[in-house]
Enzyme design. Structure first.
Site, mmCIF file in Angstrom:
data_model
loop_
_atom_site.group_PDB
_atom_site.id
_atom_site.type_symbol
_atom_site.label_atom_id
_atom_site.label_comp_id
_atom_site.label_asym_id
_atom_site.label_seq_id
_atom_site.Cartn_x
_atom_site.Cartn_y
_atom_site.Cartn_z
ATOM 1 N N GLY A 111 10.647 10.615 12.690
ATOM 2 C CA GLY A 111 9.429 11.339 12.327
ATOM 3 C C GLY A 111 8.835 12.024 13.532
ATOM 4 O O GLY A 111 7.612 12.019 13.736
ATOM 5 N N SER A 162 6.291 16.085 13.976
ATOM 6 C CA SER A 162 4.886 16.369 13.671
ATOM 7 C C SER A 162 4.055 15.122 13.899
ATOM 8 O O SER A 162 4.592 14.027 14.107
ATOM 9 C CB SER A 162 4.714 16.850 12.219
ATOM 10 O OG SER A 162 5.084 15.820 11.320
ATOM 11 N N GLY A 163 2.754 15.290 13.849
ATOM 12 C CA GLY A 163 1.836 14.158 13.878
ATOM 13 C C GLY A 163 2.031 13.215 15.038
ATOM 14 O O GLY A 163 2.267 13.615 16.190
ATOM 15 N N TYR A 206 2.082 3.121 -1.004
ATOM 16 C CA TYR A 206 1.964 3.283 0.439
ATOM 17 C C TYR A 206 1.576 1.954 1.097
ATOM 18 O O TYR A 206 2.173 1.545 2.100
ATOM 19 C CB TYR A 206 0.927 4.352 0.755
ATOM 20 C CG TYR A 206 0.807 4.690 2.214
ATOM 21 C CD1 TYR A 206 1.698 5.571 2.820
ATOM 22 C CD2 TYR A 206 -0.211 4.148 3.000
ATOM 23 C CE1 TYR A 206 1.596 5.887 4.174
ATOM 24 C CE2 TYR A 206 -0.325 4.456 4.338
ATOM 25 C CZ TYR A 206 0.573 5.330 4.925
ATOM 26 O OH TYR A 206 0.466 5.630 6.264
#
Length: 278
Positions: free
Chosen positions: A8, A11-12, A161
């Protein structure tokens, strides 16, 4: 020069952490799905001072893609000093992957579980090494039903989530116990309420609320990434394992997250779902 692998990473939190870690002059292995985003991210990380930058394509929600990633990593590197399982997603409506797994659970837990299991021998060989899982405070409200892990009944994006983030903490706890004495540490952390693109899948009527929260309550991705950077490199936590951190402070996780029997059962079920020995 250390080798730090981040999933991941385009981004972020993942991208910000990669740029922060680059300042140490180490090799950054950036994992993501989109080739153009990987190339753009690599440029930023190089500019931040990384000793070397490598990009690897992988869809963490796909078991075959994760297996291919692990093969490439094992064939390319003789050591991994830090494995940061950071890739994540949020699905407002129930979706299944090509493997038949509910997509949030597949992305946020099973992908990192499978990658870590496949690279465990390499990480032990690399010791001292660190394994990290980006979790969330939302694990505190989570449930875990092994008869319906993917919420075929009563699905909501928030519940799925939260369950996936509980799984992160439980797996980190169980793996830390399994690797005790190897000098490989395993920890999970909540980076803070971070304004990232993970919430883009919310329905239109929820987006104004999130936009307001981002302005008032959320911290930047760079601030959130500081927790990952700290746990990946700071000497003061070099021997800490099986812990849950809220940003850079160790905290007690939820009651379910401290259940060792539940953690062992999750590992057995997860292994079955990805086709590994239990």
């Amino acid at each position: 020069m250390k080798t730090i692998l981040i999933t991941g990473a385009t981004s972020g939190i993942g991208l910000e952490a990669a740029q922060q870690l680059a300042a140490g002059g180490d090799r950054l292995v950036l994992v993501g799905r989109n080739p153009q985003k990987l190339a753009d991210s690599a440029d930023l990380v190089r500019a931040a001072g990384a000793g070397a930058v490598v990009t690897l394509e992988c869809d963490i929600s796909s078991q075959s893609s994760v297996r291919q990633l692990a093969k490439v990593v094992e064939a390319t590197y003789d050591r991994i000093d830090v494995l940061a399982n950071n890739a994540g997603g949020y699905h407002q409506t129930r979706t299944e992957t090509a493997d038949g797994i509910e997509a949030t659970f597949a992305t946020n837990h099973l992908g990192g579980f499978l990658l870590t299991e496949l690279l465990t021998d390499l990480l032990v060989h690399s010791a001292p090494a660190r394994i990290l899982f980006t979790s969330s405070v939302m694990h505190y409200g989570a449930t875990l039903d092994f008869d319906d892990l993917g919420f075929r009944e009563g699905y909501s994006g928030e519940k799925a989530y939260s369950r996936s983030k509980l799984a992160n903490v439980l797996y980190a706890r169980a793996l830390a116990q399994r690797l005790d004495g190897t000098r490989v540490t395993v920890n999970a952390f909540h980076p803070g309420a971070v304004a990232t693109g993970i919430w883009n899948s919310l329905p239109w009527f929820g987006r104004p609320v999130v936009a307001l929260a981002e302005r008032i309550f959320f911290i930047s991705a760079a601030e959130g990434a500081a927790a990952l950077t700290y746990l990946a490199t700071d000497p003061s936590v070099g021997a800490v394992t099986g812990a849950y951190f809220r940003k850079t402070r160790e905290r007690e996780p939820s009651r379910l997250a401290r259940d060792d029997r539940l953690a062992r059962q999750l590992c057995e079920v997860s292994a079955s779902l990805v086709g590994l020995p239990g």
